[in-house]
Motif scaffolding. Sequence first.
Motif, short mmCIF file in Angstrom:
data_model
loop_
_atom_site.label_atom_id
_atom_site.label_comp_id
_atom_site.label_asym_id
_atom_site.label_seq_id
_atom_site.Cartn_x
_atom_site.Cartn_y
_atom_site.Cartn_z
N MET A 1 63.48 22.36 12.91
CA MET A 1 62.80 21.11 12.67
C MET A 1 63.80 20.04 12.27
O MET A 1 63.64 19.35 11.29
CB MET A 1 61.72 21.29 11.60
CG MET A 1 60.62 22.22 12.04
SD MET A 1 59.08 22.29 11.10
CE MET A 1 59.52 21.98 9.44
N ALA A 2 64.88 19.94 13.04
CA ALA A 2 65.88 18.94 12.73
C ALA A 2 66.15 18.12 13.98
O ALA A 2 65.97 18.62 15.09
CB ALA A 2 67.15 19.61 12.26
N PRO A 3 66.56 16.90 13.91
CA PRO A 3 66.76 16.13 12.68
C PRO A 3 65.41 15.75 12.06
O PRO A 3 64.42 15.57 12.76
CB PRO A 3 67.49 14.88 13.16
CG PRO A 3 67.06 14.70 14.57
CD PRO A 3 66.81 16.09 15.10
N MET A 4 65.42 15.62 10.75
CA MET A 4 64.18 15.34 10.04
C MET A 4 64.32 14.03 9.27
O MET A 4 65.01 13.96 8.26
CB MET A 4 63.86 16.48 9.06
CG MET A 4 62.55 16.28 8.35
SD MET A 4 62.04 17.63 7.27
CE MET A 4 63.47 18.55 6.91
N LEU A 5 63.66 13.01 9.79
CA LEU A 5 63.67 11.72 9.12
C LEU A 5 62.48 11.60 8.17
O LEU A 5 62.56 10.97 7.13
CB LEU A 5 63.63 10.59 10.14
CG LEU A 5 64.78 10.60 11.16
CD1 LEU A 5 64.58 9.52 12.21
CD2 LEU A 5 66.10 10.41 10.43
N ASP A 6 61.36 12.22 8.57
CA ASP A 6 60.14 12.18 7.77
C ASP A 6 59.65 13.62 7.61
O ASP A 6 59.11 14.21 8.54
CB ASP A 6 59.09 11.33 8.49
CG ASP A 6 57.78 11.24 7.72
OD1 ASP A 6 57.60 11.94 6.71
OD2 ASP A 6 56.92 10.45 8.16
N PRO A 7 59.84 14.24 6.42
CA PRO A 7 59.48 15.64 6.24
C PRO A 7 58.00 15.92 6.48
O PRO A 7 57.64 16.97 7.00
CB PRO A 7 59.89 15.96 4.82
CG PRO A 7 60.16 14.67 4.15
CD PRO A 7 60.42 13.66 5.22
N TYR A 8 57.13 14.99 6.13
CA TYR A 8 55.70 15.20 6.34
C TYR A 8 55.39 15.26 7.84
O TYR A 8 54.66 16.12 8.31
CB TYR A 8 54.88 14.10 5.66
CG TYR A 8 55.06 14.08 4.17
CD1 TYR A 8 54.53 15.09 3.37
CD2 TYR A 8 55.76 13.06 3.55
CE1 TYR A 8 54.70 15.08 1.99
CE2 TYR A 8 55.94 13.04 2.18
CZ TYR A 8 55.41 14.06 1.40
OH TYR A 8 55.58 14.05 0.04
N ALA A 9 55.94 14.33 8.59
CA ALA A 9 55.72 14.31 10.03
C ALA A 9 56.32 15.56 10.67
O ALA A 9 55.74 16.12 11.60
CB ALA A 9 56.34 13.05 10.65
N ALA A 10 57.46 16.02 10.18
CA ALA A 10 58.10 17.22 10.72
C ALA A 10 57.19 18.43 10.57
O ALA A 10 57.02 19.22 11.51
CB ALA A 10 59.44 17.47 10.05
N VAL A 11 56.56 18.57 9.42
CA VAL A 11 55.66 19.71 9.20
C VAL A 11 54.44 19.60 10.10
O VAL A 11 54.03 20.57 10.75
CB VAL A 11 55.24 19.80 7.72
CG1 VAL A 11 54.11 20.80 7.53
CG2 VAL A 11 56.42 20.17 6.85
N VAL A 12 53.88 18.41 10.20
CA VAL A 12 52.67 18.22 11.00
C VAL A 12 52.95 18.39 12.49
O VAL A 12 52.19 19.04 13.21
CB VAL A 12 52.04 16.84 10.73
CG1 VAL A 12 50.94 16.52 11.72
CG2 VAL A 12 51.53 16.77 9.30
N LEU A 13 54.05 17.83 12.97
CA LEU A 13 54.32 17.81 14.40
C LEU A 13 55.08 19.04 14.90
O LEU A 13 54.91 19.42 16.06
CB LEU A 13 55.09 16.54 14.77
CG LEU A 13 54.35 15.23 14.47
CD1 LEU A 13 55.26 14.04 14.72
CD2 LEU A 13 53.09 15.14 15.30
N ALA A 14 55.92 19.64 14.08
CA ALA A 14 56.74 20.75 14.55
C ALA A 14 56.42 22.08 13.89
O ALA A 14 56.88 23.13 14.32
CB ALA A 14 58.23 20.43 14.34
N GLY A 15 55.62 22.05 12.83
CA GLY A 15 55.29 23.29 12.14
C GLY A 15 54.30 24.13 12.93
O GLY A 15 53.51 23.63 13.72
#
Length: 64
Positions: A1-15
């Motif tokens: 889940m990198a690069p991660m600019l927005d951790p919340y969006a990373a969890v929602v979109l890539a988790g």
Amino acid sequence: MAPMLDPYAAVVLAGHPGLVRTVVCDGVVVKRDGVLTGPVGRAMEAAAASLAHLREAVPGVLGA
């Protein structure tokens, strides 16, 4: 889940569930080492066994 600019969006979109190793609900482990345990795990095992039985009983209808 990198690069991660927005951790919340990373969890929602890539988790996804495959990233979760252990889950504890109300003190009960319901997922351990990536495998569901407890009632949900047993229900999934029963459903898989039922599907296998149906595939054997009616070959070619439910796919492989």
